[in-house]
Every structure is written in structure tokens, then in C-alpha cells.
Write an enzyme that holds these catalytic residues in place. Structure first.
Site, PDB file in Angstrom:
ATOM      1  N   GLU A   1     -12.041 -13.638 -13.382  1.00  0.00           N
ATOM      2  CA  GLU A   1     -12.124 -15.061 -13.034  1.00  0.00           C
ATOM      3  C   GLU A   1     -10.937 -15.870 -13.569  1.00  0.00           C
ATOM      4  O   GLU A   1     -11.084 -16.737 -14.436  1.00  0.00           O
ATOM      5  CB  GLU A   1     -13.462 -15.632 -13.500  1.00  0.00           C
ATOM      6  CG  GLU A   1     -14.626 -14.907 -12.844  1.00  0.00           C
ATOM      7  CD  GLU A   1     -15.987 -15.552 -13.067  1.00  0.00           C
ATOM      8  OE1 GLU A   1     -16.098 -16.403 -13.979  1.00  0.00           O
ATOM      9  OE2 GLU A   1     -16.923 -15.206 -12.334  1.00  0.00           O
TER      10      GLU A   1
ATOM     11  N   GLU B   1     -18.455  -8.532  -8.987  1.00  0.00           N
ATOM     12  CA  GLU B   1     -19.413  -9.254  -9.838  1.00  0.00           C
ATOM     13  C   GLU B   1     -20.329 -10.128  -9.019  1.00  0.00           C
ATOM     14  O   GLU B   1     -19.894 -10.827  -8.106  1.00  0.00           O
ATOM     15  CB  GLU B   1     -18.670 -10.117 -10.863  1.00  0.00           C
ATOM     16  CG  GLU B   1     -19.609 -10.822 -11.825  1.00  0.00           C
ATOM     17  CD  GLU B   1     -18.859 -11.673 -12.853  1.00  0.00           C
ATOM     18  OE1 GLU B   1     -17.902 -11.173 -13.455  1.00  0.00           O
ATOM     19  OE2 GLU B   1     -19.245 -12.834 -13.039  1.00  0.00           O
TER      20      GLU B   1
END
Length: 381
Positions: A248, A346
Site C-alpha cells: 500500500e 490482499e
């Protein structure tokens, strides 16, 4: 967040049921379709809301030339799409801790549910490089400040909980399969001394302004990846299949580990430091860019894959689901760069308030995303 392997005590059981139901349904359809030329019986399993069926085997279906059906399914074997790499979960420290607290009988059940021939047959896994928001505490593999050559690098921390869990999973797969467990490793943050804001813990309390890698440690950070991969193989016998450059990179969390990149800064790290280091030390390793939400995947892919010095090191793109479906962005990315696979790395749904009675809608969310991803060129989940 990460899709947990045994953190499902809190939130993953519903994912397990739906992922397994969807995967097993597809597997059975393919397997039984391939057998129909010589066999007339098909096994089928059902998971259904409002029933006690949870991958419950139903009565076998008997087929014959005059089998009564109003539906015809035509399969054109000459038209093919992406090759599926596989499915899996994450070996986080929290998952490994929960697993370690189970008795041997329950541990065997967990391993069988995920990795056995009768279970999910997981063949992929995600592994944090250092601590993350699913860890028991903050840790890294070289906490000695200014150790540019990483003389104090050690994976001893992972030998306590994480590595034993991975090795048992691999052994469970070996009982029925010659293929290994393909592990994708991802960092949440380097050691704090490599970052602009050199504080512990290595969070991003000021946002993204100073949550970046220091220029003088870019070479060291690339070496850190390489040493991690080497140590896992040399000291634990575990191969790392691939890595993502940063978990991220667009988010700078104030309360857990993180580090910020723009598409340009990740591109430059890849082509000048990380790519050359890993291609030299681990030439078979797969490097995945991005590792964040689908909303900006096209922009990141364009920035990195149109740079000849960067794209040669990148195998594909990793994505998460938190910005919504945005399946069209996956489709666009594929047709812009059809030689770069897309992997979903994810997807964490809300933690269950009542783990013994998880919300059906959470499972439907997983099923919806998996199917949508696969219909838009994603190669694994």
C-alpha cells in the site's frame, strides 16, 4: 490488513467457506467435465445460507445420454484466457501465534483444511517482510542504526512462530503434490533508521511528507530484500517465489508500519536499485509493482511499464480491493500490458463481532470480488 491464514478465528472463517466453495465448485466442474467422456457420475458439494450445508457432499449425480436437462453448457476449448497461478492466505505473525496455541489435533485440522488434497489445496501465500498491522509487536531484521551493509541482519525473529507454520504447511502439501508453496513477500516498512522520519515505531504520524526512504539507504534497502530471500532459503529451506515492492504505497498509516511511494519513486527504486540487486542475486524471483487498490492501478502500470529500464525487472502487478470493485481498471491494465500478470494480494473484510456466527454478506463479498477479478484477467487471489 492481510488475508490471514489462521487469523480466521476472528474474521476469516467466512472467507474460507466461500473461497473454498467457489474454488472447489470450479475444480469439480473442470474435473468432472474432463471425466464425462468415460464416466457417468459426478460428485457435488453445497454451501447454502439457511442450511447446515458447509461444503457438504450431496448425493452423486448420474449422467446418461438421455439425462433430463433444459440447460446446455458449451465449452470452447480453443478460446483461452489467463493462466491461474493459484489461491492462498497470509502467514502473518498473528496468524502464526494463534496457530501455535492450538493443540496438535487442531493444528492438523487447520493444515488439512487449507493445504491438503481434501481441503483448499492452497498453493500460494503472502508473507510480511518485517512487522505489519497483523503482528504482535514492531520488529525488523536489522535494528542497528547506520548498518549500511546489513552486517547484523537476522531472521531469528521469524524462526519463533512464522517459519514453523510455513514449514508445516509445505509438508502438508508434499503429502499429495510435487508443486511447492509459492510465497509472495511484502514489506510494510524498512527499519526506522532508513526512513526520513527516524522514530520508533516506524509509523507515519505526519502523513506522507516524511514517511519516505532516505536516498542514502536505497542501496541498503534493496540489499535488505535480497538478504531476506537468501536467509529464508539458507536457514529455513523456504523459497520465496516473488516480492512486492511495498504494501500500500499510497497510504501512510499513523498507527502501524508504512512507507510512501509515488509511481515515479517506486519506478526509480526498481530500475536503479531493487531490480539490479534482485536480478543479480535471485534471477528467478518475480517482482510485483504497486500492491494497492484498483482505483489507481492503471496510472501506476503506465508509469512503470512504459519505462524500459524499469519494466524489464517487473513480472506483474499486485492489487487490493479496498477502493471498490473497479474491475474495469483491471481489464484496462491487462490490455495495455498483456504480458504483465495481475495478482490480488490482499482482501480483508470487517472483523467478525461474533466469530461463531459470521455474517453471510462478508462471504458474499469475497465471492463477488474473486469472480469479478478472475473475469478481468487476475491470475490469483
Amino acid at each position: 490488513p492481510a488475508i490471514g491464514t489462521y487469523t480466521y478465528c476472528h474474521k476469516q472463517m467466512i472467507m474460507l467457506k466461500f473461497n473454498l466453495a467457489w474454488w472447489l465448485l470450479c475444480t469439480l466442474c473442470v474435473a468432472q467435465a474432463s471425466r464425462m467422456e468415460t464416466a457417468s457420475t459426478a460428485e457435488w458439494f453445497r454451501t447454502a445460507q439457511g442450511t447446515s450445508d458447509r461444503l457438504t457432499r450431496q448425493h452423486d449425480l448420474q449422467f446418461s445420454a438421455d439425462f433430463p436437462s433444459t440447460i446446455t453448457v458449451l465449452i470452447n476449448r480453443s478460446v483461452t484466457y489467463q493462466t491461474i497461478e493459484g489461491f492462498g492466505g497470509a502467514f502473518t505473525e498473528s496468524a502464526s501465534y494463534v496457530f501455535s496455541k492450538l493443540n496438535s489435533t487442531l493444528q492438523s485440522q487447520v493444515l488439512d483444511m487449507y493445504f491438503s488434497e481434501e481441503g483448499l489445496r492452497y498453493n500460494m501465500a503472502r508473507l510480511p517482510i518485517g512487522s505489519c498491522d497483523f503482528s504482535l509487536g514492531v520488529y525488523n531484521y536489522d535494528n542497528v542504526s547506520k548498518d549500511s551493509n546489513l552486517d547484523h541482519f537476522s531472521i531469528d525473529h521469524d524462526k519463533q512462530l512464522i517459519i514453523p507454520f510455513i514449514k508445516q504447511a509445505i509438508e502438508t502439501r508434499k503429502k499429495w503434490s510435487n508443486s511447492t508453496l509459492n510465497i509472495v513477500a511484502s514489506p510494510w516498512s524498512p527499519p526506522n533508521w532508513m526512513k526520513q522520519l527516524d522514530t520508533m515505531p516506524p509509523y507515519c504520524p505526519h502523513g506522507c511528507s516524511d514517511c519516505n526512504l532516505r536516498d542514502e539507504y536505497k542501496r541498503t534497502w534493496a540489499l535488505y530484500f535480497s538478504k531476506f530471500i537468501s536467509a529464508y532459503y539458507a536457514e529455513a529451506g523456504i523459497d520465496i517465489w516473488g516480492i512486492t515492492i511495498q504494501n500500500e504505497p499510497e497510504y501512510c498509516p499513523p498507527d502501524y508500519e508504512g512507507m510512501h511511494y509515488t509511481p515515479e519513486t517506486e519506478r526509480d527504486l526498481l530500475k536503479s536499485y531493487l531490480g539490479p540487486q534482485l536480478s543479480k542475486d535471485h534471477p528467478k524471483l518475480k517482482i510485483l509493482i504497486y500492491d494497492h487498490n484498483k482505483d489507481h492501478v492503471v496510472e501506476w502500470a503506465k508509469t512503470i511499464y512504459t519505462d524500459a529500464d524499469a519494466t524489464k525487472y517487473a513480472w506483474g502487478t499486485a492489487v487490493h480491493w479496498y477502493s471498490g470493485d473497479q474491475f474495469d481498471n483491471l481489464n484496462t491494465t491487462h490490455f495495455l500490458f498483456p504480458d504483465k500478470p495481475i495478482l490480488a494480494t490482499e482482501a480483508t473484510d470487517a472483523r467478525e463481532e461474533n466469530p461463531k456466527n459470521p455474517l453471510w454478506s462478508h462471504g458474499e463479498h469475497y465471492a463477488h470480488d474473486i469472480i469479478g477479478d478472475m473475469n478481468n484477467w487476475v491470475v490469483g487471489f
